[in-house]
Design a protein around this motif. Structure first.
Motif, mmCIF file in Angstrom:
data_model
loop_
_atom_site.group_PDB
_atom_site.id
_atom_site.type_symbol
_atom_site.label_atom_id
_atom_site.label_comp_id
_atom_site.label_asym_id
_atom_site.label_seq_id
_atom_site.Cartn_x
_atom_site.Cartn_y
_atom_site.Cartn_z
ATOM 1 N N ARG A 52 -38.054 9.995 59.587
ATOM 2 C CA ARG A 52 -38.384 8.839 59.707
ATOM 3 C C ARG A 52 -37.442 8.666 60.288
ATOM 4 O O ARG A 52 -37.678 7.271 60.345
ATOM 5 C CB ARG A 52 -38.187 8.510 58.013
ATOM 6 N N LYS A 53 -35.684 8.730 60.789
ATOM 7 C CA LYS A 53 -35.202 7.719 61.681
ATOM 8 C C LYS A 53 -35.694 8.406 63.095
ATOM 9 O O LYS A 53 -35.164 7.249 63.938
ATOM 10 C CB LYS A 53 -33.835 8.648 61.041
ATOM 11 N N GLN A 89 -31.169 11.317 49.575
ATOM 12 C CA GLN A 89 -31.896 11.997 49.878
ATOM 13 C C GLN A 89 -31.532 13.877 49.899
ATOM 14 O O GLN A 89 -32.408 13.910 50.321
ATOM 15 C CB GLN A 89 -32.080 12.061 51.626
ATOM 16 N N THR A 94 -38.083 14.106 55.491
ATOM 17 C CA THR A 94 -36.816 12.846 55.063
ATOM 18 C C THR A 94 -36.145 12.830 56.466
ATOM 19 O O THR A 94 -35.815 11.248 56.593
ATOM 20 C CB THR A 94 -35.564 12.917 54.575
ATOM 21 N N ILE A 95 -35.897 13.532 57.174
ATOM 22 C CA ILE A 95 -34.634 13.232 58.878
ATOM 23 C C ILE A 95 -35.862 12.394 59.820
ATOM 24 O O ILE A 95 -35.382 10.994 60.488
ATOM 25 C CB ILE A 95 -34.490 14.325 59.622
ATOM 26 N N VAL A 143 -33.861 16.253 48.308
ATOM 27 C CA VAL A 143 -34.582 17.049 49.359
ATOM 28 C C VAL A 143 -34.721 19.019 48.304
ATOM 29 O O VAL A 143 -35.176 19.401 47.530
ATOM 30 C CB VAL A 143 -33.854 17.249 50.413
ATOM 31 N N GLU A 150 -27.128 14.808 58.171
ATOM 32 C CA GLU A 150 -29.159 14.616 59.039
ATOM 33 C C GLU A 150 -28.992 13.078 57.386
ATOM 34 O O GLU A 150 -30.043 12.541 57.899
ATOM 35 C CB GLU A 150 -29.575 14.923 59.616
ATOM 36 N N MET A 151 -28.879 13.191 56.522
ATOM 37 C CA MET A 151 -28.901 12.713 55.596
ATOM 38 C C MET A 151 -28.067 12.380 54.521
ATOM 39 O O MET A 151 -26.906 11.619 54.907
ATOM 40 C CB MET A 151 -30.324 13.822 54.387
#
Ligand SMILES: Nc1ncnc2c1ncn2[C@@H]1O[C@H](COP(=O)(O)OP(=O)(O)OP(=O)(O)O)[C@@H](O)[C@H]1O
Ligand SMILES: [Mg+2]
Lengths: 255, 299
Positions: free
Chosen positions: A21-22, B98, A18-19, B102, B93-94
């Motif tokens: 992707r940035k 998200q 997820t992270i 998670v 960070e999300m």
């Protein structure tokens, strides 16, 4: 030994994905630009003095050598800094360990993810070197596995260091005293045979040296059964560091 | 048949070097109950919660959570447990969504139920319209709400709430109270630590007062008040010299007193009859009992 449950490991990795992707653009940029700079600087700078090393074109020599550096840099710093920040400053790991995830699953997931990235990004130097005239053998398709294995070991090493570090400044010692020497005494830019005997021994126990040797054999041809030793050396390094990283991180994470 | 308690600790000791944070603690929380853990700073409330998730390992004693031995079988317990920690540990960070995505995976919510679970948690946190905001863009109260939504994403059977309403405005605190009420109505066991006595009074079926790593009193809020502060309290106001005089006099007569801000409060006023000095009579509260038990003023 408690079991590593895939669901827990994949769950933690889903956070990394997820992270990522940035960040992927910046990461991809630096992992392509860096080897290009090395290739140009060493390939043309040294290449003007040395045309061949051990029967290999110097560009090919460096181009294959920096595959190992790419795997090293993609893994050791992520292992040190990311895990330190997530544990100490963001307390992300505290949140994850309150869920059904154990320390060994958390640590393994973080290392696996870094190793996967190393496996992919270690190919960047080869792509660049191809533009400079390298023609890879078909066995090059195994290079990502070597990069993965090397990355796994150095990511584990980084995670271990992050568990031992009292503050983030401690990493400077490791970078200067361990990472830089390993990087230079690995046969990436020059053969270790020219080095004094004592230093050659260090090179022999340097996992990066084994990675470099394997990659050269895979890309330039001439793979022999004896090269299996390099795989074994990388495996020992990876598994050893992984176990140490779990052990020390558990001490830091669980009161 | 008596069902096994959702949480049981027996003779649990946790030391940090020379300091004993949890000291031979015995505690049982029956299933379906909202248990309020009250105690001054450093009493060992958070440490107790971390013992329950095996993020701290006891030096002595036995812990069972939801029928599982902890730490040995703690992962199985954590699967059915939601945790809202005292210290914000949201993933900066999300984004909000998200984060929930998670954690729905970490808590093994089946794939086809995940998006419904995330939507539900967004509703609980009242962050549906901020779902795509980054965690760093949220206000303090929103972060707190997300922390609670994250703890509930997998509809746990047991939730540990470590000072869940710190930093929330009164309205949101009220909402959280009704949320906790709702959880209890659904049969969810709640273990909640708090510094707000009113909160414990309002929500908890059973209150445990913790001091120096032990439970020093246990009971329903009403029983605790009656037992440790009596029915009524007289508060005597005056200048410091007068207060000291009242205090000394009361102590000499064997009455229980406590300082409460600019007043001296004399407890068990209903037993004093005509002897009592002039002052304002009021009903005894859990706060009075708490102060008598722990010697600490509430903040
Ligand atoms: N990781 C740790 N290392 C050393 N000491 C600790 C650690 N965690 C807690 N302590 C100590 O244990 C004691 C109990 O702390 P704990 O956080 O459980 O208290 P608490 O009841 O939650 O307090 P508060 O109301 O302030 O949150 C304190 O004296 C604290 O300093
Ligand atoms: Mg606390």
């Amino acid at each position: 030994m408690r079991r590593l449950e895939p669901a827990a490991v994949l769950g933690v990795m889903s956070r990394d994905v997820t992270i990522f992707r940035k960040f992927w653009k910046a990461t991809t940029f630096s992992s392509v630009v860096e080897p290009t700079i090395y290739l140009i600087a060493f390939g043309f700078g040294f290449g003007a003095l040395v045309t061949e090393v051990g029967g290999v074109d110097y560009i090919e020599y460096v181009g294959t050598g920096i595959v190992a550096s790419a795997a090293l840099f993609a893994s050791v710093f992520a292992g040190m800094f990311n895990t330190f920040v997530r544990r100490e400053f963001q307390r992300t790991y505290d949140a994850i360990l309150a869920a059904p995830v154990n320390t060994e699953e958390l640590v393994t997931a973080e290392i696996l993810w870094i190793a996967c990235r190393a496996g992919v990004y270690c190919m960047a130097p080869l792509l660049v070197a191809t533009l400079f005239g390298l023609t890879p053998e078909w066995t090059t398709i195994f290079v990502p596995f070597v990069g993965f294995l090397t990355g796994f070991g150095f990511a584990s090493f980084g995670v271990l260091i992050s568990a031992l570090a009292k503050s983030i400044d401690n990493f400077n010692y490791v970078t200067s005293a361990v990472v830089t020497p390993l990087f230079l005494i690995s046969g990436t830019f020059f053969p270790i045979s020219g080095l004094p005997d004592g230093i050659q021994v260090i090179a022999q126990i340097n996992p990066l040296y084994h990675c470099v040797q394997l990659v050269r054999a895979l890309v330039l041809g001439g793979l022999e059964l004896a090269d299996a030793w390099h795989v074994v050396a990388l495996l020992i390094f990876a598994v050893g560091m992984w176990l140490l990283a779990i052990w020390r991180q558990r001490i830091r994470l669980i009161d | 048949m008596t069902a096994e308690p959702a949480i049981s600790l027996h003779g649990v000791v946790k030391r940090f070097g020379p300091l004993t944070a949890v000291d031979h603690l015995d505690l049982e929380v029956p299933a379906g109950v909202c248990f309020g853990l009250l105690g001054p700073n450093g009493a060992g409330k958070s440490t107790t919660m971390r013992l329950l998730t095996a993020q701290a390992l006891a030096d002595e004693g036995h812990i069972r959570v939801l029928g599982h031995d902890v730490p040995y079988d703690s992962k199985a317990a954590r699967l059915r447990m939601g945790v809202c920690p005292q210290q914000d540990n949201l993933d900066v960070e999300m984004s909000v969504r998200q984060t929930l995505a998670v954690f729905s995976r970490l808590y093994r919510v089946p794939r086809h139920e995940r998006s419904a679970a995330i939507d539900r948690a967004l509703q609980i946190a009242r962050l549906t319209d901020r779902a795509d905001a980054k965690v760093t863009e949220l206000s303090g109260g929103m972060r707190r709400r997300l922390l609670i939504g994250r703890a509930l994403v997998h509809t746990p059977d047991l939730v540990l709430l470590d000072e869940p309403t710190v930093g929330l405005d009164p309205q949101v605190r009220q909402e959280l109270w009704s949320l906790i009420d709702g959880l209890r109505a659904e049969g969810v066991t709640v273990l909640m630590s708090t510094h707000y006595i009113e909160e414990a009074e309002r929500l908890a079926d059973v209150v445990g007062v913790m001091a120096a790593g032990q439970i020093v009193a246990l009971g329903t809020p009403d029983d605790l008040v009656l037992e440790h502060a009596g029915r009524e309290v007289i508060e005597v106001y005056g200048p410091p010299a007068r207060l000291a005089e009242v205090d000394a006099d009361a102590t000499a007569r064997g009455w229980q007193t406590r300082r409460s801000g600019p007043a001296v409060a004399i407890l068990r006023a209903e037993t004093l009859d005509g002897d009592a000095p002039d002052g304002e009579r009021r009903a005894a509260t859990l706060e009075d009992a708490f102060v008598m038990l722990t010697g600490a003023e509430v903040d």
